[in-house]
Write a protein that holds these residues in place. Sequence first.
Motif, PDB file in Angstrom:
ATOM      1  N   ALA A 151       0.832  -1.203   0.000  1.00  0.00           N
ATOM      2  CA  ALA A 151       0.000   0.000   0.000  1.00  0.00           C
ATOM      3  C   ALA A 151       0.864   1.250   0.000  1.00  0.00           C
ATOM      4  CB  ALA A 151      -0.933  -0.002   1.212  1.00  0.00           C
ATOM      5  N   ARG A 152       1.940   1.222   0.820  1.00  0.00           N
ATOM      6  CA  ARG A 152       2.837   2.385   0.833  1.00  0.00           C
ATOM      7  C   ARG A 152       3.494   2.580  -0.531  1.00  0.00           C
ATOM      8  NH1 ARG A 152       4.118   0.448   6.034  1.00  0.00           N
ATOM      9  NH2 ARG A 152       5.967  -0.646   5.219  1.00  0.00           N
ATOM     10  N   LYS A 153       3.916   1.448  -1.136  1.00  0.00           N
ATOM     11  CA  LYS A 153       4.537   1.514  -2.451  1.00  0.00           C
ATOM     12  C   LYS A 153       3.567   2.075  -3.479  1.00  0.00           C
ATOM     13  CE  LYS A 153       7.154  -1.380  -5.663  1.00  0.00           C
ATOM     14  NZ  LYS A 153       7.644  -2.760  -5.927  1.00  0.00           N
ATOM     15  N   ASP A 154       2.317   1.549  -3.396  1.00  0.00           N
ATOM     16  CA  ASP A 154       1.303   2.078  -4.324  1.00  0.00           C
ATOM     17  C   ASP A 154       1.061   3.558  -4.084  1.00  0.00           C
ATOM     18  OD1 ASP A 154       1.079  -0.407  -5.428  1.00  0.00           O
ATOM     19  OD2 ASP A 154      -0.696  -0.988  -4.262  1.00  0.00           O
ATOM     20  N   GLY A 155       1.051   3.969  -2.804  1.00  0.00           N
ATOM     21  CA  GLY A 155       0.851   5.380  -2.477  1.00  0.00           C
ATOM     22  C   GLY A 155       1.978   6.241  -3.010  1.00  0.00           C
ATOM     23  N   GLN A 159       1.690   9.112  -5.702  1.00  0.00           N
ATOM     24  CA  GLN A 159       2.193  10.469  -5.490  1.00  0.00           C
ATOM     25  C   GLN A 159       3.173  10.870  -6.586  1.00  0.00           C
ATOM     26  OE1 GLN A 159       3.822  10.544  -1.570  1.00  0.00           O
ATOM     27  NE2 GLN A 159       1.813  10.477  -0.549  1.00  0.00           N
ATOM     28  N   ALA A 160       4.056   9.901  -6.938  1.00  0.00           N
ATOM     29  CA  ALA A 160       5.039  10.199  -8.000  1.00  0.00           C
ATOM     30  C   ALA A 160       4.325  10.459  -9.324  1.00  0.00           C
ATOM     31  CB  ALA A 160       6.010   9.031  -8.139  1.00  0.00           C
ATOM     32  N   GLU A 164       4.406  13.874 -11.369  1.00  0.00           N
ATOM     33  CA  GLU A 164       4.831  13.877 -12.769  1.00  0.00           C
ATOM     34  C   GLU A 164       3.761  14.505 -13.660  1.00  0.00           C
ATOM     35  OE1 GLU A 164       7.415  13.081 -15.973  1.00  0.00           O
ATOM     36  OE2 GLU A 164       7.679  13.184 -13.804  1.00  0.00           O
ATOM     37  N   ALA A 165       2.507  14.160 -13.374  1.00  0.00           N
ATOM     38  CA  ALA A 165       1.415  14.744 -14.147  1.00  0.00           C
ATOM     39  C   ALA A 165       1.363  16.258 -13.972  1.00  0.00           C
ATOM     40  CB  ALA A 165       0.089  14.097 -13.723  1.00  0.00           C
ATOM     41  N   GLY A 166       1.567  16.704 -12.733  1.00  0.00           N
ATOM     42  CA  GLY A 166       1.587  18.143 -12.477  1.00  0.00           C
ATOM     43  C   GLY A 166       2.729  18.828 -13.220  1.00  0.00           C
TER      44      GLY A 166
END
Length: 205
Positions: A151-155, A159-160, A164-166
């Motif tokens: 879950a942390r990895k997915d989070g 976030q990454a 990146e999208a931003g």
Amino acid sequence: MDIDEIRRQALDLWLQGVRLPLTAAERLARPEHAASWPPAVAFAKGEAAVKRFVGRRTGDQILIGLGNLQKAEAAQREQAVAKAAEAEATRTEARREAELREADLERQRDLAEQRAEERERKVDDDQRKAEQRVAQHEAKKQAAARKQAAARKDGIKAQATKAEAGRLRKEAQALRAKQQAVEAEGKVLELDKAVRAKKAARKAG
């Protein structure tokens, strides 16, 4: 030698003859205590009664005394036989009780061993179950830890991705702004060129 002595000797010889079958049987039987052998005691009692009877009939006080003495000895032997029989019965009963007690102790030992084995098996079962519970608990903890890590990895990935999208949106906006600026600058140049062309035309006319 008087007549009483002769009579006593004759009686002894007769009694010895009567006792011959018993003597032969005694030699074959070979009892441990011949004097206390029940058949010998019974014959001694009979022999004493014969001596006392003959002594009374003949007035032989010595023969009567010998009969009384032999009777007392036979009674003592009989008591000894009774005591020996009682002692043997006591020993037999003691052996029987000891055997019963030993058998009972053996049963108790068997039951104790069975209970000990059952307790040992129960301890082993409880230990095995406890180990299984610990293993299951550890497996659940590991699974939960893996789930949390995932879950942390997915989070972190989310976030990454969002960052990146931003960044890409900002770059796109910057590019659009540059493009608009370039387009605006092109329009300005065209206007300037048109103005210059008009001025040149006026001068020429």
